[in-house]
Motif scaffolding. Sequence first.
Motif, PDB file in Angstrom:
ATOM      1  N   VAL A 161      -3.643   4.993 -14.861  1.00 42.19           N
ATOM      2  CA  VAL A 161      -3.776   4.662 -13.445  1.00 42.19           C
ATOM      3  C   VAL A 161      -3.022   5.702 -12.622  1.00 42.19           C
ATOM      4  O   VAL A 161      -1.868   6.033 -12.934  1.00 42.19           O
ATOM      5  CB  VAL A 161      -3.207   3.262 -13.149  1.00 42.19           C
ATOM      6  N   SER A 162      -3.682   6.221 -11.583  1.00 43.84           N
ATOM      7  CA  SER A 162      -3.036   7.233 -10.751  1.00 43.84           C
ATOM      8  C   SER A 162      -2.809   6.785  -9.313  1.00 43.84           C
ATOM      9  O   SER A 162      -2.043   7.421  -8.581  1.00 43.84           O
ATOM     10  CB  SER A 162      -3.870   8.528 -10.744  1.00 43.84           C
ATOM     11  N   HIS A 163      -3.459   5.713  -8.881  1.00 43.77           N
ATOM     12  CA  HIS A 163      -3.301   5.287  -7.484  1.00 43.77           C
ATOM     13  C   HIS A 163      -3.740   3.834  -7.353  1.00 43.77           C
ATOM     14  O   HIS A 163      -4.740   3.420  -7.935  1.00 43.77           O
ATOM     15  CB  HIS A 163      -4.154   6.156  -6.550  1.00 43.77           C
ATOM     16  N   ALA A 195       7.381   5.746 -18.266  1.00 45.75           N
ATOM     17  CA  ALA A 195       7.537   6.266 -16.906  1.00 45.75           C
ATOM     18  C   ALA A 195       6.315   7.098 -16.516  1.00 45.75           C
ATOM     19  O   ALA A 195       5.629   7.654 -17.371  1.00 45.75           O
ATOM     20  CB  ALA A 195       8.798   7.122 -16.823  1.00 45.75           C
ATOM     21  N   PRO A 196       6.026   7.182 -15.204  1.00 46.33           N
ATOM     22  CA  PRO A 196       4.894   8.000 -14.756  1.00 46.33           C
ATOM     23  C   PRO A 196       5.043   9.457 -15.177  1.00 46.33           C
ATOM     24  O   PRO A 196       6.149   9.996 -15.232  1.00 46.33           O
ATOM     25  CB  PRO A 196       4.948   7.857 -13.227  1.00 46.33           C
ATOM     26  N   VAL A 197       3.921  10.098 -15.466  1.00 50.65           N
ATOM     27  CA  VAL A 197       3.876  11.513 -15.806  1.00 50.65           C
ATOM     28  C   VAL A 197       2.792  12.171 -14.964  1.00 50.65           C
ATOM     29  O   VAL A 197       1.637  11.728 -14.973  1.00 50.65           O
ATOM     30  CB  VAL A 197       3.578  11.734 -17.310  1.00 50.65           C
ATOM     31  N   ASN A 198       3.158  13.189 -14.213  1.00 49.95           N
ATOM     32  CA  ASN A 198       2.204  13.915 -13.369  1.00 49.95           C
ATOM     33  C   ASN A 198       1.424  12.991 -12.440  1.00 49.95           C
ATOM     34  O   ASN A 198       0.207  13.127 -12.257  1.00 49.95           O
ATOM     35  CB  ASN A 198       1.226  14.725 -14.237  1.00 49.95           C
ATOM     36  N   GLY A 199       2.126  12.006 -11.855  1.00 51.60           N
ATOM     37  CA  GLY A 199       1.499  11.131 -10.884  1.00 51.60           C
ATOM     38  C   GLY A 199       0.580  10.085 -11.470  1.00 51.60           C
ATOM     39  O   GLY A 199      -0.311   9.579 -10.775  1.00 51.60           O
ATOM     40  N   ASN A 245       0.578   2.462  -3.927  1.00 43.48           N
ATOM     41  CA  ASN A 245       1.386   2.916  -5.047  1.00 43.48           C
ATOM     42  C   ASN A 245       0.800   4.222  -5.558  1.00 43.48           C
ATOM     43  O   ASN A 245      -0.311   4.240  -6.112  1.00 43.48           O
ATOM     44  CB  ASN A 245       1.382   1.877  -6.176  1.00 43.48           C
ATOM     45  N   THR A 246       1.523   5.319  -5.373  1.00 45.56           N
ATOM     46  CA  THR A 246       1.044   6.618  -5.839  1.00 45.56           C
ATOM     47  C   THR A 246       1.487   6.926  -7.261  1.00 45.56           C
ATOM     48  O   THR A 246       0.984   7.875  -7.881  1.00 45.56           O
ATOM     49  CB  THR A 246       1.543   7.726  -4.912  1.00 45.56           C
ATOM     50  N   LEU A 247       2.438   6.127  -7.805  1.00 42.09           N
ATOM     51  CA  LEU A 247       2.879   6.253  -9.199  1.00 42.09           C
ATOM     52  C   LEU A 247       3.417   7.651  -9.499  1.00 42.09           C
ATOM     53  O   LEU A 247       3.252   8.170 -10.603  1.00 42.09           O
ATOM     54  CB  LEU A 247       1.730   5.893 -10.151  1.00 42.09           C
ATOM     55  N   ASP A 248       4.082   8.248  -8.526  1.00 39.82           N
ATOM     56  CA  ASP A 248       4.665   9.574  -8.723  1.00 39.82           C
ATOM     57  C   ASP A 248       5.945   9.522  -9.544  1.00 39.82           C
ATOM     58  O   ASP A 248       6.173  10.368 -10.408  1.00 39.82           O
ATOM     59  CB  ASP A 248       4.960  10.232  -7.363  1.00 39.82           C
ATOM     60  N   SER A 249       6.793   8.521  -9.269  1.00 36.94           N
ATOM     61  CA  SER A 249       8.083   8.479  -9.954  1.00 36.94           C
ATOM     62  C   SER A 249       8.467   7.095 -10.444  1.00 36.94           C
ATOM     63  O   SER A 249       9.409   6.951 -11.216  1.00 36.94           O
ATOM     64  CB  SER A 249       9.189   8.998  -9.020  1.00 36.94           C
TER      65      SER A 249
END
Length: 251
Positions: A178-180, A25-29, A8-12
Amino acid sequence: MSNNAVTNTLDSNFGSLSNAWNVPAPVNGAVTLSGNSAMMEWATGRDAGHGYGTYTVTAKVDGNQPGPGIILWPGDNQWPGQEIDMLEITPDGSGRQYGTVHWNNNGADAYQTAIYEGVSSGQFHDYQMVWAPGEITFKVDGKTMGSFNQHIPTDFDHGGMNNTIGVMNNNPATSITVSHIDFTPLGASAPAAATASVAVATPVADIALNLAATASATTAPVDTSHGEVIDWNALAAQVTANFEATGHWFI
């Protein structure tokens, strides 16, 4: 699912952690959970989530109180059970971080913990847990922080149960970004992590999930296509009962 790899890269969006509650919602990944919020894979049965392998979460904690957590929740959504916490915060105001292995001890919660000495809040770290037959090891930024070889659950493919990945925050004074998120099954190539000396596992009061503030204000999301959902209000009530009985917040 049965021990499938996931990234999960949490990009979108939240990826596999689609059982989300009060999460922006995710912001900047990256996704930041503050106040009372959570996102988790759906815990729909013993084969839900993942089993033996390497779990890696890149995250940053802000605040020095219990509230943030990286949680591997029992696949059958039953507690007490084989909850594994890759990240929690001690209740002494020091901001120290730790990992926990829980198990069901004849209907009561039992646990063992490992302190992450030298790990600071306010910056991103790679939190990693390796679950193998008969052993669970916690690492931060490639350094081994603790390893257990007792009360280790068996995964679904070997006759036991899997765990679902989740991230939570339950304190208005803390947050977790969390970013990844990555899971690699045992035997596959896991994200690189350097090995260092083993730290001694240190017991602490397990202040896992301070959910009590949410009991009267929130309702769990409902998605009948996934079957049973996490009942956040029931968890909050359990935390309150634990505090009244023991003087400690935990679940």
